[in-house]
Design an enzyme around this catalytic site. Structure first.
Site, PDB file in Angstrom:
ATOM      1  N   CYS A 159       0.833  -1.200   0.000  1.00  0.00           N
ATOM      2  CA  CYS A 159       0.000   0.000   0.000  1.00  0.00           C
ATOM      3  C   CYS A 159       0.871   1.255   0.000  1.00  0.00           C
ATOM      4  O   CYS A 159       1.691   1.447   0.891  1.00  0.00           O
ATOM      5  CB  CYS A 159      -0.919  -0.018   1.224  1.00  0.00           C
ATOM      6  N   CYS A 176      -4.172   4.029 -37.549  1.00  0.00           N
ATOM      7  CA  CYS A 176      -5.193   3.814 -38.582  1.00  0.00           C
ATOM      8  C   CYS A 176      -6.514   3.439 -37.916  1.00  0.00           C
ATOM      9  O   CYS A 176      -6.566   2.505 -37.128  1.00  0.00           O
ATOM     10  CB  CYS A 176      -4.761   2.719 -39.546  1.00  0.00           C
TER      11      CYS A 176
HETATM   12  S1  SF4 Z   1      -5.445   6.987 -44.827  1.00  0.00           S
HETATM   13 FE1  SF4 Z   1      -6.151   4.871 -44.993  1.00  0.00          FE
HETATM   14  S2  SF4 Z   1      -4.407   3.637 -44.354  1.00  0.00           S
HETATM   15 FE2  SF4 Z   1      -4.008   5.724 -43.689  1.00  0.00          FE
HETATM   16  S3  SF4 Z   1      -4.759   5.774 -41.582  1.00  0.00           S
HETATM   17 FE3  SF4 Z   1      -6.447   6.489 -42.872  1.00  0.00          FE
HETATM   18  S4  SF4 Z   1      -7.631   4.659 -43.331  1.00  0.00           S
HETATM   19 FE4  SF4 Z   1      -5.661   3.953 -42.531  1.00  0.00          FE
END
Ligand code: SF4
Ligand SMILES: Cc1cc2nc3c(=O)[nH]c(=O)nc-3n(C[C@H](O)[C@H](O)[C@H](O)COP(=O)(O)OP(=O)(O)OC[C@H]3O[C@@H](n4cnc5c(N)ncnc54)[C@H](O)[C@@H]3O)c2cc1C
Ligand SMILES: Cc1cc2nc3c(=O)[nH]c(=O)nc-3n(C[C@H](O)[C@H](O)[C@H](O)COP(=O)(O)O)c2cc1C
Ligand code: SF4
Ligand code: SF4
Lengths: 436, 448
Positions: A139, A392
């Site tokens: 703790c 992405c």
């Molecule tokens: S442009 Fe296409 S590949 Fe690049 S992050 Fe956006 S969705 Fe993904």
């Protein structure tokens, strides 16, 4: 469905899911509900010495870091050990154990660092019929300033000493709960082992200050315009816990020392990961505190299906299976080469991959193609770092392609990952030794 | 929204009070409910913060959309408003009136799959409304240049131009034919887009900067000439919009009961009480643009029993987007496609219906009549340049002023923008952009 029966350091339970020592295990009422819901075991909320009970703040004691959807990512508390009388807790523990003989009931303890104090409480706990002891050396707030909790856990000699007392004065299995607020987790774990511990559990909470209220300019949670650092836990700490658990999992000196993994475990996937990195069972606190006990259903079902699918007959078969994949940086294969690749059918053209690579990495993603908005990887620059993949927003749109027996156009070198090249033998390493 | 409709025994002909005032007020509620703070933040978090964002590209004024949305997400709505207003001083009106489905939201990358676009319009409104509420001042005037610019028309084009010029340190006199400012923001946009006198609030905000004097009830061509303005000012900007509605050129068009849709909306927007606005029991609106939709829906909301939009081509060819068509249908408006008006049918000298000839593939079909005691023409507004223009000063194409990229007319020292120029798309947001571009060009010209 697979049998999830677990035997952790000699303590049996119908499944490897225990509730960690915390508010969910502070009373018979809660623990009964947890067992009704299906939890395999509990570590009772830490007990202190007999005498006037601990006093908690009456202001807010919890604070959270929220995600975009207000899900709790991180959780912090400034709560102390149980604030109920020792006698009452011991009575309840005895009754609960009687009512639930098949479940694991471990009692967490924290008393001053004096042999007599430990000796006295150990016998009382043994009388309850509990299955084991967990020593709260973790703790990080409130108790540590009084020379207990993390104050003990941060000094390997104390860890060894107290563990040894417990082994001497009790026949129950002893689990030493470690604090993550140390630079090298192996030291306190080895000390526990030297003291005779039957197992370790980790991690306890991490020192943290959650946030500052931008209206009042004081820290959160605020108690009469003041606040203090607290213990951090929940999903945000999982990677830290995974590191520490796996570090012990592959420490030769801790071989055969069972590990009860704690820290950000919210579902069966998290649990499976900890087991694969060397944990013998898992403990949960925040996920239960933010969702209730019912989450164990998915943990049980999910883990058992996963085991069936992967062909693991029992929980113990899983333990440590991923450890061999863990190594030190200098042993990684530097001949292994990947390149980002974009599935143009899935790409929604948000350009995030481009801007992160352009601004902060290797300028390896084009934003335009023949004047059109189109994102394409320039393999001559791509180092395969994975940054673009992480940003992405479309699943499986940006992936990494493994190069095999082809020329890496960035380096002009033929890539043959089968010929392993580790840093220890790399020509650029002045300390390289020719022998593997 | 629960639409209140009339019983099927209302008076025929054109009558007020088909619904009482409370019912009208309930019908004319917000077209889209504004976002609450938390909802705005959650929606803002959906934005991917795109690089070279397609939404910004699609915005005629080029607002930094990911930029302002990120500010909302981080609890800085006022900063977001600053970013919006920098490019589009009428960000408040545009957030309410832009056909976003064909502009920014139409190209949002989140349109893919079964996802939906970020509601950019609602977020923009949230930010601007918040800032107007707080009374934040975003602009200050540069050092005075001593130059004076005459702007004709206090619509979106004129006010946008005036504001930018004032920021750049010039003094502006706006000549406006009508008694209120705002142009079609005040007289033309649908009432359910511009609740609570928003056009006037926005005008106040724009002129609060100082350096802008609006002179009302002055008509270019009647009270003052272009030449006189050129003498009075260092530069002139024309933002006079369009004139009255076009004629159908069919028999019966002049009869009682046939009206121009823009004039109908104008009357509605200026009415003290909505229930006092006379509307037919059966209404036929002829046309296929935003005006047709707005006129038809508002007729319905006033209590008309049957409202039909008749359009001579198919749904895809309509200038009003599919979203707008749906919007009308949900409010009980029928849309008849492929209907070419042939004549207004009269009874006792008043409109009683419209006879149509099927057009398109079904051209051979039989003529049909849609009964109507009110016929609204929404087939575009005509040019009123002639009234304003002094003896063919300008190069004109289809009744609109020809301008170059900087919105310079063929006449030196005179700029123009908004609906009155050729090649535009007749949107508020484009008028705002024209005014901004022209102001920057005027500034450059005067700084030489
Ligand atoms: S442009 Fe296409 S590949 Fe690049 S992050 Fe956006 S969705 Fe993904
Ligand atoms: C019914 C209707 C609904 C519409 N709905 C939408 C919508 O929802 N969304 C959208 O984006 N666009 C909509 N539009 C189009 C939009 O309103 C116009 O594109 C925009 O108002 C053009 O701005 P402007 O400044 O060029 O002209 P206007 O808004 O027409 O302003 C011109 C101003 O100049 C004044 N003026 C004219 N002649 C003279 C003169 N001779 N002397 C002095 N002053 C003069 C007028 O009184 C007026 O104030 C709609 C149009 C109509 C008719
Ligand atoms: C409110 C709260 C109180 C806690 N009290 C104790 C305690 O009394 N004894 C203890 O050993 N750990 C205590 N912990 C730590 C938890 O047992 C656990 O180690 C930690 O929260 C990490 O697991 P998690 O990420 O699943 O929450 C507490 C945690 C929380 C959130
Ligand atoms: S993997 Fe790294 S270097 Fe390669 S394109 Fe992606 S971000 Fe750039
Ligand atoms: S296109 Fe959509 S997701 Fe991308 S910046 Fe614009 S609003 Fe955000």
């Amino acid at each position: 469905m697979n049998d999830l029966k677990s035997n952790f350091a000699g303590i049996e339970s119908p499944n490897p899911f225990w509730l960690a020592s915390a508010p969910p295990t502070d009373k018979a009422y809660n623990v009964n509900r947890a067992f009704e819901a299906g939890w395999g075991g509990v570590v009772w909320k830490t007990l202190g010495e007999a005498g006037p009970p601990i006093v908690n703040v009456s202001g807010p004691r919890y604070e959270a870091l929220h995600g975009k959807d207000r899900s709790v990512i991180g959780f912090n508390n400034i709560e102390l050990i149980t604030d109920r009388p020792l006698e009452l807790n011991l009575q309840e523990i005895a009754q609960v154990k009687k009512d639930w003989p098949d479940r694991a009931l471990v009692v967490s303890l924290m008393v001053p660092c004096q042999e007599a104090a430990w000796k006295s409480i150990l016998s009382q706990v043994e009388d309850t019929g509990a299955d084991g002891l967990e020593l709260n050396f973790g703790c990080p707030h409130g108790m540590s300033e009084r020379g207990m909790g993390a104050a003990v856990g941060q000094v390997p000699d104390y860890v060894e000493m107290v563990t040894a007392w417990c082994k001497e004065y009790s026949r129950l299995p002893v689990i030493v709960k470690l604090t993550p607020n140390v630079t090298n987790i192996r030291q306190p774990a080895q000390a526990a082992k030297k003291g005779g511990a039957d197992a370790v559990s980790l991690i306890n909470t991490i020192n943290s200050v959650m946030s500052v209220d931008l209206d009042s300019l004081s820290i959160n949670p605020t108690i009469d315009a003041m606040g203090t650092h607290g213990g951090y836990c929940g999903p945000a700490v999982k990677p830290i816990a995974l590191h520490m658990v796996s570090d012990l999992g592959r420490d030769p000196e801790c071989e055969d020392l069972p590990i009860s993994a704690i820290g950000g475990i919210s579902n069966w996937r998290d649990a499976a990961e900890f087991l694969l990195l060397g944990a013998g069972n898992v403990q949960v606190c925040t996920a239960a505190m933010t969702h209730g006990f019912k989450i164990v259903d998915d943990m049980i079902d999910g883990l058992s299906r996963f085991m069936q699918e992967k062909g693991f007959a029992s929980v113990s078969d899983l333990v440590g299976q991923a450890i061999p994949s863990l190594t030190d940086w200098q042993h990684l294969n530097l001949n292994y080469t990947v390149k980002a690749q974009i599935d143009q059918d899935l790409c929604i053209k948000c350009g995030r991959c481009h801007i992160v690579c352009e601004d902060t990495s290797h300028q390896a993603i084009y934003a335009r193609h023949n004047g059109e908005r189109r994102y394409e990887v320039n393999e001559e620059e791509c180092v395969g770092c994975n940054l673009c993949v992480t940003v992405c927003p479309v699943e499986n749109c940006l992936t990494l392609r493994k190069l095999e027996n082809e020329v890496d156009v960035r380096t002009g070198q033929m890539v043959s990952p089968a010929e392993k090249l580790q840093w220890t033998r790399h020509p650029n390493n002045p300390m390289a030794n020719a022998d593997p | 929204m629960e639409l209140i409709t009339t019983a099927h025994n209302g008076p025929s002909g054109i009558a007020a009070e088909r619904l009482n005032e409370a019912e009208c007020q309930s019908n004319f509620c917000e077209m889209h409910m504004p976002l609450e703070e938390n909802a705005a933040r959650v929606e803002a978090e959906r934005c991917y913060f795109c690089f070279d964002a397609p939404c910004t590209e699609a915005c005629p004024t080029g607002i930094d959309i990911p930029g302002f949305i990120r500010m909302i997400a981080n609890g800085n709505a006022v900063g977001a408003a600053g970013l919006i207003l920098e490019e589009n001083i009428m960000g408040g009106t545009c957030a309410r009136a832009c056909p976003v489905e064909t502009l920014c939201e139409g190209v949002c990358v989140r349109n893919h799959g079964d996802d939906r676009p970020v509601t950019i319009g609602l977020l923009q409104r949230f930010a601007v409304d918040e800032a107007l509420q707080e009374g934040t001042e975003f602009f200050s005037r540069s050092e005075q240049t001593g130059k004076s610019i005459g702007v004709v028309g206090a619509g979106p084009a004129g006010l946008s131009c005036a504001h930018r010029l004032s920021v750049l340190g010039h003094n502006v006199v706006v000549y406006e034919a009508r008694s209120k400012s705002g142009g079609l923001n005040e007289y033309g946009l649908a009432a359910y887009k511009m609740l609570n006198g928003f056009a006037q609030r926005e005008t106040e905000f724009i002129t609060s900067l100082g350096g802008i004097e609006i002179v009302h009830d002055v008509i270019l061509g009647r009270d003052v000439t272009v030449q006189e303005l050129q003498k009075r000012h260092d530069a002139v900007f024309l933002g006079i919009g369009l004139g009255g509605g076009n004629m159908l050129g069919i028999p019966g068009e002049e009869a009682e009961g046939v009206a121009d849709a823009v004039a109908f909306i104008d009357g509605l927007r200026q009415a003290d009480q909505l229930s006092a606005v006379p509307v037919g029991r059966r209404v036929v609106v002829i046309g296929g643009g935003m005006t047709a939709i707005d006129a038809a829906v508002q007729a319905k909301l006033l209590g008309a029993e049957e409202v039909t939009i008749a359009y001579r081509r198919g749904a895809d060819a309509m200038k009003a987007s599919i979203v707008e068509q749906e919007f009308a249908k949900i409010r009980g408006v029928s849309i008849r496609y492929w209907a070419q008006p042939g004549a207004v049918i009269l009874e006792d000298g008043r409109a009683a219906g419209v006879e149509f000839q099927p057009s398109g593939d079904t051209e051979a079909g039989e003529k049909f009549v849609i009964p109507a005691d009110m016929v609204l023409k929404a087939i575009g507004q005509g040019s009123h340049l002639e009234r304003a223009e002094s003896a063919g000063l300008f190069e004109v194409a289809s009744g609109r002023l020809v301008v170059d990229e900087e919105r310079r007319t063929s006449c030196s020292g005179i700029w123009a923008g908004g609906d009155c120029i050729a090649g535009g798309d007749d949107l508020t947001v484009s008028a705002v952009q024209d005014g901004k571009v022209a102001a920057n060009s005027i500034h450059r010209a005067l700084s030489l």
